[in-house]
Motif scaffolding. Sequence first.
Motif, PDB file in Angstrom:
ATOM      1  N   LEU A   1       8.164  43.230-128.800  1.00 22.77           N
ATOM      2  CA  LEU A   1      10.131  43.099-129.247  1.00 22.77           C
ATOM      3  C   LEU A   1      10.176  42.490-130.468  1.00 22.77           C
ATOM      4  N   ALA A   2       9.802  42.000-130.445  1.00 20.33           N
ATOM      5  CA  ALA A   2      10.150  41.162-131.938  1.00 20.33           C
ATOM      6  C   ALA A   2       9.506  41.779-132.898  1.00 20.33           C
ATOM      7  N   SER A   3       7.513  42.806-132.685  1.00 17.59           N
ATOM      8  CA  SER A   3       7.329  43.391-133.560  1.00 17.59           C
ATOM      9  C   SER A   3       8.595  44.455-133.870  1.00 17.59           C
ATOM     10  N   TYR A   4       9.422  45.223-132.911  1.00 20.34           N
ATOM     11  CA  TYR A   4       9.897  46.145-133.147  1.00 20.34           C
ATOM     12  C   TYR A   4      11.293  45.685-133.891  1.00 20.34           C
ATOM     13  N   GLY A   5      11.801  44.152-133.497  1.00 21.91           N
ATOM     14  CA  GLY A   5      13.089  43.526-134.416  1.00 21.91           C
ATOM     15  C   GLY A   5      13.974  43.884-132.682  1.00 21.91           C
ATOM     16  N   LEU A   6      13.404  44.439-131.810  1.00 26.70           N
ATOM     17  CA  LEU A   6      14.932  44.820-130.525  1.00 26.70           C
ATOM     18  C   LEU A   6      14.946  43.226-130.504  1.00 26.70           C
ATOM     19  N   ARG A   7      16.153  43.200-130.129  1.00 26.46           N
ATOM     20  CA  ARG A   7      16.902  41.696-129.637  1.00 26.46           C
ATOM     21  C   ARG A   7      17.746  41.604-128.429  1.00 26.46           C
ATOM     22  N   VAL A   8      17.229  40.918-127.189  1.00 27.11           N
ATOM     23  CA  VAL A   8      17.393  40.637-126.000  1.00 27.11           C
ATOM     24  C   VAL A   8      18.565  39.638-126.197  1.00 27.11           C
ATOM     25  N   ASP A   9      18.558  39.132-126.758  1.00 19.69           N
ATOM     26  CA  ASP A   9      19.570  38.149-126.424  1.00 19.69           C
ATOM     27  C   ASP A   9      21.663  38.689-126.774  1.00 19.69           C
TER      28      ASP A   9
ATOM     29  N   MET B   1      11.480  51.641-125.527  1.00 17.08           N
ATOM     30  CA  MET B   1      11.921  50.073-125.299  1.00 17.08           C
ATOM     31  C   MET B   1      13.458  50.081-125.387  1.00 17.08           C
ATOM     32  N   LYS B   2      13.607  50.921-126.329  1.00 16.97           N
ATOM     33  CA  LYS B   2      15.450  50.937-127.057  1.00 16.97           C
ATOM     34  C   LYS B   2      16.559  51.311-125.629  1.00 16.97           C
ATOM     35  N   ASN B   3      15.553  52.317-125.381  1.00 25.51           N
ATOM     36  CA  ASN B   3      15.885  53.250-123.892  1.00 25.51           C
ATOM     37  C   ASN B   3      16.294  52.252-122.846  1.00 25.51           C
ATOM     38  N   ILE B   4      15.238  51.654-122.744  1.00 22.38           N
ATOM     39  CA  ILE B   4      15.524  50.032-121.527  1.00 22.38           C
ATOM     40  C   ILE B   4      16.449  49.175-121.649  1.00 22.38           C
ATOM     41  N   LEU B   5      15.928  48.788-123.112  1.00 28.04           N
ATOM     42  CA  LEU B   5      17.161  47.645-122.949  1.00 28.04           C
ATOM     43  C   LEU B   5      18.639  48.540-123.799  1.00 28.04           C
ATOM     44  N   GLU B   6      18.799  49.645-123.846  1.00 29.13           N
ATOM     45  CA  GLU B   6      20.245  50.040-123.733  1.00 29.13           C
ATOM     46  C   GLU B   6      20.933  50.141-122.335  1.00 29.13           C
ATOM     47  N   ALA B   7      20.312  50.365-121.106  1.00 25.60           N
ATOM     48  CA  ALA B   7      20.987  50.644-120.187  1.00 25.60           C
ATOM     49  C   ALA B   7      20.505  49.444-119.123  1.00 25.60           C
TER      50      ALA B   7
ATOM     51  N   GLY C   1      11.653  56.809-115.012  1.00 27.11           N
ATOM     52  CA  GLY C   1      11.062  57.434-116.581  1.00 27.11           C
ATOM     53  C   GLY C   1      12.080  56.390-117.565  1.00 27.11           C
ATOM     54  N   THR C   2      12.205  56.678-118.460  1.00 27.49           N
ATOM     55  CA  THR C   2      13.001  55.620-119.470  1.00 27.49           C
ATOM     56  C   THR C   2      14.134  56.185-120.367  1.00 27.49           C
ATOM     57  N   ASP C   3      14.609  57.610-119.309  1.00 26.45           N
ATOM     58  CA  ASP C   3      16.430  57.693-119.475  1.00 26.45           C
ATOM     59  C   ASP C   3      17.359  57.358-118.753  1.00 26.45           C
ATOM     60  N   VAL C   4      18.007  56.282-119.877  1.00 26.11           N
ATOM     61  CA  VAL C   4      18.973  55.395-120.070  1.00 26.11           C
ATOM     62  C   VAL C   4      20.458  55.930-118.920  1.00 26.11           C
ATOM     63  N   GLU C   5      20.375  56.841-118.439  1.00 29.67           N
ATOM     64  CA  GLU C   5      21.626  57.029-117.620  1.00 29.67           C
ATOM     65  C   GLU C   5      20.990  57.108-116.082  1.00 29.67           C
ATOM     66  N   LYS C   6      19.887  57.875-116.102  1.00 27.92           N
ATOM     67  CA  LYS C   6      18.848  57.560-114.922  1.00 27.92           C
ATOM     68  C   LYS C   6      18.396  56.648-114.331  1.00 27.92           C
ATOM     69  N   ILE C   7      18.197  55.018-115.383  1.00 25.29           N
ATOM     70  CA  ILE C   7      17.816  53.939-115.122  1.00 25.29           C
ATOM     71  C   ILE C   7      19.653  53.280-114.402  1.00 25.29           C
ATOM     72  N   VAL C   8      20.462  53.236-115.212  1.00 22.95           N
ATOM     73  CA  VAL C   8      21.755  53.021-114.612  1.00 22.95           C
ATOM     74  C   VAL C   8      22.047  53.681-113.144  1.00 22.95           C
ATOM     75  N   ALA C   9      22.365  54.490-113.150  1.00 21.47           N
ATOM     76  CA  ALA C   9      22.601  55.400-112.238  1.00 21.47           C
ATOM     77  C   ALA C   9      21.586  54.729-110.840  1.00 21.47           C
ATOM     78  N   ALA C  10      20.093  54.382-111.057  1.00 14.20           N
ATOM     79  CA  ALA C  10      19.608  54.221-110.271  1.00 14.20           C
ATOM     80  C   ALA C  10      20.116  52.697-109.161  1.00 14.20           C
ATOM     81  N   VAL C  11      19.688  51.972-110.697  1.00 18.49           N
ATOM     82  CA  VAL C  11      21.084  50.722-110.465  1.00 18.49           C
ATOM     83  C   VAL C  11      21.882  50.267-109.689  1.00 18.49           C
TER      84      VAL C  11
END
Length: 352
Positions: A240-248, A214-220, A314-324
């Motif tokens: 996300l709330a349980s992990y303390g991860l923010r999307v705002d 989830m950290k990787n996905i949000l970073e992407a 997958g959940t590789d940050v660079e791959k997600i961004v490049a594919a988009v």
Amino acid sequence: MKIVTILGARPQFIKAAPVSRVLRKKHTEIIVHTGQHYDANMSDIFFEELNIPKPDYHLGVGSGTHGKQTGEMMIKLEEIVLNEQPDYVLVYGDTNSTLAGALVAAKLHIPVIHVEAGLRSFNKKMPEEINRIMTDHVSEFLFCPTDTAVENLKNENITRNVLNIGDVMYDAVLYNKELAQEKSTILADLRLEAKQYHLITIHRAENTDDVQNMKNILEAFAQIEEVKVWPMHPRTKHKLASYGLRVDTIPNLKVIEPVGYLDMLTLECNAKKIITDSGGVQKEAYFMQVPCVTVREQTEWVETLETEANILVGTDVEKIVAAVKKDVRPVYSEVFGDGKAAEKIVEAIEHV
């Protein structure tokens, strides 16, 4: 002919709509809603929009561990099936509701009809994969959406009453696409312009149960500058709330509540790209001819990969961004049938 249909999750409601429409012209259908998806935006609205008859039984099982949820469903379903004494039990897809219904029927010697049979990701860490395999091996009728699914079953020595009838979700999209364009106001409500945003759906346990994924996905998502719309699944929101991860803090990200089917079709149809881990959304993207980026290592919908209509990252940050960011021009074909799967299912059952 009397059929008990067991439903529990959003994709199953969509698949059931065209089949129920055909089935009820001549036969009796009893609908059981397990309550696996219980949020109004994930459940009730689909019955209303798709004109699915209200469930005859609502089990109200809700969330829980796989064992607890499946076990509670089986206890309640057994009582209903014994009471109704149907000729068949009909299940869809690969959820815990699917497996619970199939096991109950098989143990009571009532033939199981599995719609969307034969799918394989070949990753048994996915609970859906276990559900698919188990359901297929106790089913009497196996209705497959593609030739690949038929071949998968053949490789497991399942060949009796196996038919490629196409994909019932394609039936649903063809039936509801124009209605969505007429009725949905979601683009105006969110102040979105067609082909000027990316649509996101993330809910699979393999992602949401892994904090690093989830950290990787949000970073992407943070690195993708364009407007992004994310109808967030309640389970994902909770994780996300349980992990303390923010999307705002992610630029140009609009997080919204889950939406109904017509609004979802409109968002999918008008998206520049779709980023998802959902099997159903991968297919809907293909039907809408919208490029898809799948945040998983495997997909059961291998046909979508052939011309880069769908790209696995997958959940590789660079791959997600490049594919988009990648400029793709996929070629789409009728690998999922002709949009008449529901008629073929009912006809096959009638001619046993």
